[in-house]
Design a protein around this motif. Structure first.
Motif, PDB file in Angstrom:
ATOM      1  N   SER A   1       0.729  -1.143   0.108  1.00 25.08           N
ATOM      2  CA  SER A   1      -0.166   0.036  -0.162  1.00 25.08           C
ATOM      3  C   SER A   1       0.877   1.392   0.084  1.00 25.08           C
ATOM      4  CB  SER A   1      -0.903   0.158   1.146  1.00 25.08           C
ATOM      5  OG  SER A   1      -0.154   0.187   2.412  1.00 25.08           O
ATOM      6  N   ARG A   2       2.053   1.061   0.471  1.00 24.69           N
ATOM      7  CA  ARG A   2       2.705   2.334   0.223  1.00 24.69           C
ATOM      8  C   ARG A   2       3.305   2.960  -0.995  1.00 24.69           C
ATOM      9  NH1 ARG A   2       7.620   0.557   4.086  1.00 24.69           N
ATOM     10  NH2 ARG A   2       6.459  -1.554   4.481  1.00 24.69           N
ATOM     11  N   TYR A   3       3.174   1.869  -1.874  1.00 24.73           N
ATOM     12  CA  TYR A   3       3.798   2.180  -3.291  1.00 24.73           C
ATOM     13  C   TYR A   3       2.656   2.978  -4.067  1.00 24.73           C
ATOM     14  CZ  TYR A   3       7.486  -0.852  -3.213  1.00 24.73           C
ATOM     15  OH  TYR A   3       8.764  -1.796  -2.995  1.00 24.73           O
ATOM     16  N   GLY A   4       1.268   2.927  -3.504  1.00 25.07           N
ATOM     17  CA  GLY A   4       0.353   3.641  -4.443  1.00 25.07           C
ATOM     18  C   GLY A   4       0.136   3.499  -5.979  1.00 25.07           C
TER      19      GLY A   4
ATOM     20  N   LYS B   1       2.433   3.139  -7.956  1.00 23.11           N
ATOM     21  CA  LYS B   1       3.564   2.711  -8.639  1.00 23.11           C
ATOM     22  C   LYS B   1       3.853   1.401  -7.902  1.00 23.11           C
ATOM     23  CE  LYS B   1       5.864   7.044  -9.383  1.00 23.11           C
ATOM     24  NZ  LYS B   1       6.657   7.420 -10.234  1.00 23.11           N
ATOM     25  N   MET B   2       2.684   0.571  -7.742  1.00 18.63           N
ATOM     26  CA  MET B   2       2.938  -1.031  -7.387  1.00 18.63           C
ATOM     27  C   MET B   2       3.514  -1.782  -8.105  1.00 18.63           C
ATOM     28  SD  MET B   2       1.317  -2.934  -4.947  1.00 18.63           S
ATOM     29  CE  MET B   2      -0.289  -2.481  -4.343  1.00 18.63           C
ATOM     30  N   PRO B   3       4.652  -2.673  -7.781  1.00 14.66           N
ATOM     31  CA  PRO B   3       5.224  -3.544  -8.552  1.00 14.66           C
ATOM     32  C   PRO B   3       4.540  -4.219  -9.257  1.00 14.66           C
ATOM     33  CG  PRO B   3       6.442  -3.341  -6.543  1.00 14.66           C
ATOM     34  CD  PRO B   3       5.147  -2.320  -6.299  1.00 14.66           C
ATOM     35  N   LEU B   4       4.510  -4.493 -10.709  1.00 13.40           N
ATOM     36  CA  LEU B   4       3.599  -5.153 -11.457  1.00 13.40           C
ATOM     37  C   LEU B   4       3.481  -6.755 -10.714  1.00 13.40           C
ATOM     38  CD1 LEU B   4       4.977  -4.734 -14.956  1.00 13.40           C
ATOM     39  CD2 LEU B   4       3.209  -3.669 -13.841  1.00 13.40           C
TER      40      LEU B   4
END
Length: 142
Positions: free
Chosen positions: A1-4, A6-9
């Protein structure tokens, strides 16, 4: 959830595939709805994972998949889901299992820093068996 956004695929794909398995095990969706759910997750996986290898010149998905060790039959399944007749639920389930295993070996084992990516001989034989039977019609998968 910290990635927003830009979540890794790999995380995004894993979450979608696991969501499908949870919905499947709940018994709340009809077969057709499950096929569509699995189908979307599988199509997104193949498209997103191969997209980063795509160059200015269009490269066939089969070639890109081969380069990252995605089984060709998964690409064929994606093609059927996108352009053809919907496959049987059993084939979608098998595709989900194979793709989750690929994600485990390729992404999660590195993140966890353990030996999850070591494949036993039984798993290798099972994968070879799956690939050998891909040419069978969908009914054989059930």
């Amino acid at each position: 959830s910290r990635y927003g956004p830009k979540m890794p695929l790999a995380v995004d794909c894993t979450a979608e595939l696991i969501r499908c398995k949870v919905l499947d095990s709940s018994g709340r969706l009809k077969s057709h709805e499950l096929i569509l759910s699995y189908g979307l997750a599988l199509v997104r996986f193949v498209n997103l994972i191969t997209e980063r290898k795509q160059k200015m010149v269009s490269i066939p998905l089969r070639q890109l998949a081969r380069e990252v060790d995605i089984p060709i039959w998964v690409v064929d399944l994606r093609h059927e889901l996108t352009h053809g007749k919907l496959p049987r639920l059993a084939l979608c389930r098998k595709g989900c299992d194979v793709v989750l295993d690929w994600l485990r070996k390729t992404y999660w084992s590195r993140q966890l820093g353990n030996n999850l990516c070591e494949e036993s001989e039984d798993e290798e034989e099972e994968q070879e068996g799956v690939e050998a039977h891909v040419e069978l019609d969908n009914e054989a998968w059930e």
